[in-house]
Design an enzyme around this catalytic site. Structure first.
Site, PDB file in Angstrom:
ATOM      1  N   HIS A  11       0.829  -1.219   0.000  1.00  0.00           N
ATOM      2  CA  HIS A  11       0.000   0.000   0.000  1.00  0.00           C
ATOM      3  C   HIS A  11       0.863   1.268   0.000  1.00  0.00           C
ATOM      4  O   HIS A  11       1.616   1.495   0.928  1.00  0.00           O
ATOM      5  CB  HIS A  11      -0.872  -0.046   1.264  1.00  0.00           C
ATOM      6  CG  HIS A  11      -1.845   1.079   1.407  1.00  0.00           C
ATOM      7  ND1 HIS A  11      -1.815   1.935   2.481  1.00  0.00           N
ATOM      8  CD2 HIS A  11      -2.883   1.464   0.627  1.00  0.00           C
ATOM      9  CE1 HIS A  11      -2.799   2.806   2.363  1.00  0.00           C
ATOM     10  NE2 HIS A  11      -3.465   2.549   1.251  1.00  0.00           N
ATOM     11  N   GLU A  44       0.088  -0.807  -4.596  1.00  0.00           N
ATOM     12  CA  GLU A  44      -1.042   0.127  -4.735  1.00  0.00           C
ATOM     13  C   GLU A  44      -0.472   1.518  -4.622  1.00  0.00           C
ATOM     14  O   GLU A  44       0.406   1.773  -3.776  1.00  0.00           O
ATOM     15  CB  GLU A  44      -2.060  -0.122  -3.622  1.00  0.00           C
ATOM     16  CG  GLU A  44      -3.346   0.675  -3.730  1.00  0.00           C
ATOM     17  CD  GLU A  44      -3.348   2.042  -3.034  1.00  0.00           C
ATOM     18  OE1 GLU A  44      -4.350   2.749  -3.138  1.00  0.00           O
ATOM     19  OE2 GLU A  44      -2.334   2.420  -2.394  1.00  0.00           O
ATOM     20  N   ASP A  61      -1.504   6.036  -5.505  1.00  0.00           N
ATOM     21  CA  ASP A  61      -2.586   7.011  -5.736  1.00  0.00           C
ATOM     22  C   ASP A  61      -2.117   8.069  -6.727  1.00  0.00           C
ATOM     23  O   ASP A  61      -0.974   8.530  -6.646  1.00  0.00           O
ATOM     24  CB  ASP A  61      -2.941   7.711  -4.415  1.00  0.00           C
ATOM     25  CG  ASP A  61      -3.148   6.726  -3.284  1.00  0.00           C
ATOM     26  OD1 ASP A  61      -4.212   6.109  -3.227  1.00  0.00           O
ATOM     27  OD2 ASP A  61      -2.211   6.561  -2.464  1.00  0.00           O
ATOM     28  N   HIS A  64      -0.975  10.695  -2.350  1.00  0.00           N
ATOM     29  CA  HIS A  64      -2.258  10.313  -1.753  1.00  0.00           C
ATOM     30  C   HIS A  64      -3.165  11.509  -1.501  1.00  0.00           C
ATOM     31  O   HIS A  64      -4.334  11.510  -1.889  1.00  0.00           O
ATOM     32  CB  HIS A  64      -2.029   9.561  -0.435  1.00  0.00           C
ATOM     33  CG  HIS A  64      -3.308   9.200   0.236  1.00  0.00           C
ATOM     34  ND1 HIS A  64      -3.937  10.025   1.150  1.00  0.00           N
ATOM     35  CD2 HIS A  64      -4.128   8.118   0.094  1.00  0.00           C
ATOM     36  CE1 HIS A  64      -5.063   9.464   1.541  1.00  0.00           C
ATOM     37  NE2 HIS A  64      -5.204   8.301   0.924  1.00  0.00           N
ATOM     38  N   GLU A  78      -4.846   3.801  -7.943  1.00  0.00           N
ATOM     39  CA  GLU A  78      -6.059   4.421  -7.416  1.00  0.00           C
ATOM     40  C   GLU A  78      -6.175   5.844  -7.937  1.00  0.00           C
ATOM     41  O   GLU A  78      -5.306   6.691  -7.654  1.00  0.00           O
ATOM     42  CB  GLU A  78      -6.061   4.419  -5.886  1.00  0.00           C
ATOM     43  CG  GLU A  78      -7.357   5.031  -5.370  1.00  0.00           C
ATOM     44  CD  GLU A  78      -7.444   5.193  -3.864  1.00  0.00           C
ATOM     45  OE1 GLU A  78      -6.599   4.641  -3.124  1.00  0.00           O
ATOM     46  OE2 GLU A  78      -8.371   5.904  -3.439  1.00  0.00           O
TER      47      GLU A  78
HETATM   48  O1  G3P Z   1      -6.753   1.385  -2.501  1.00  0.00           O
HETATM   49  C1  G3P Z   1      -6.868   1.077  -1.151  1.00  0.00           C
HETATM   50  C2  G3P Z   1      -6.654   2.259  -0.265  1.00  0.00           C
HETATM   51  O2  G3P Z   1      -5.481   2.914  -0.669  1.00  0.00           O
HETATM   52  C3  G3P Z   1      -7.809   3.228  -0.278  1.00  0.00           C
HETATM   53  O3  G3P Z   1      -7.676   4.239   0.659  1.00  0.00           O
HETATM   54  O4  G3P Z   1      -7.071   6.460   1.469  1.00  0.00           O
HETATM   55  O5  G3P Z   1      -5.371   4.664   1.509  1.00  0.00           O
HETATM   56  O6  G3P Z   1      -6.063   5.663  -0.644  1.00  0.00           O
HETATM   57  P1  G3P Z   1      -6.485   5.288   0.740  1.00  0.00           P
HETATM   58 MG    MG Z   2      -4.993   4.436  -2.089  1.00  0.00          MG
END
Ligand code: G3P
Ligand code: MG
Length: 242
Positions: free
Chosen positions: A7, A35, A37, A50, A110
């Protein structure tokens, strides 16, 4: 086989969403993927970050969207993390893709389009994925399901995850109706009895975020999740005996 996604990169130990955190996934973990963003700069470049605001993770302030890439590149990332690391800057998606091509890692991108819609980000993203020939390595996710609908229109075969952070029912039928490959849900929801079975009955997978301790990871595995999205892929690997 349950997959492990790191993440925001290996963010348990390194500054989130930086090239350092991404490279450490490949060097130090058994993760299957990453993962991350994405957001859009004032001059339309896709960058990896993020928050919509610069304040928490950089030495800048204000909305990211109000700065050009050149301005953003003067900032340091990771000011919220203790420890000594080589200076990191906000990565562009282009920089990331150049590196990703040297690995076999999957990337769950994401799209952060819930606060600002970042008009045109979907077209730019799909264009860049095709330019780099990364169609097989990239998955897509968003809390904004209209964004996912746009991605599916641009690339019908795209593997898309619908992000959700609440207790919904009948998500299998909903996900299937949207052509989604997975529901990407907050961990507490994934543990609810019957959720994984409902999704699997609709041929939809379940990604859980963000379990960071072994006990919760085991609960999620027992509940039938397909992907653990965690800051600690090292712990997930131990739980899964890899
Ligand atoms: O994609 C999973 C997770 O990353 C979603 O929440 O706020 O960590 O981007 P966040
Ligand atoms: Mg995320």
């Amino acid at each position: 086989m349950v997959q492990i996604f790191a993440h925001r990169g290996f963010s348990g130990y390194y500054p989130e969403n930086t090239m350092l955190a991404f490279q450490k996934v490949a060097e130090e973990t058994a993760a299957n993927g990453i993962e991350l963003d994405i957001q859009l700069t004032k001059d339309g470049e896709i960058v990896i970050m993020h928050d919509e605001k610069l304040d928490r993770t950089t030495n800048g302030s204000g909305w990211l969207k109000d700065y050009t890439l050149e301005e953003l590149k003067t900032l340091s990332v990771g000011v919220n993390v203790k420890g000594f690391f080589p200076r990191q800057t906000i990565p562009t998606l282009r920089e990331y893709f150049t590196w990703l091509k040297t690995t076999n890692l999957i990337t769950n991108i994401e799209l952060k389009t819930s606060v600002f819609e970042y008009e045109g980000i979907e077209e730019k993203l799909i264009g860049m994925v095709k330019e780099f020939g990364l169609e097989e390595q990239i998955w897509y996710s968003s809390f904004n399901h209209y964004t996912i609908a746009k991605i599916k229109k641009l690339m019908p075969e795209a593997k898309c995850g619908l992000l959700m952070d609440t207790w919904l029912m009948n998500v299998g039928a909903y996900a299937a109706s949207q052509g989604a490959a997975t529901i990407n849900a907050c961990s507490f929801f994934c543990c609810k009895e019957g959720v994984a079975a409902d999704l699997h009955a609709h041929n939809v997978g379940l990604q859980a975020w963000t379990p960071n301790d072994a006990e919760l990871m085991q609960e999620l595995i027992d509940a039938g999740v397909d992907v653990l999205i965690t800051n600690y892929p090292d712990i997930a690997a131990k739980v899964l005996d890899r």
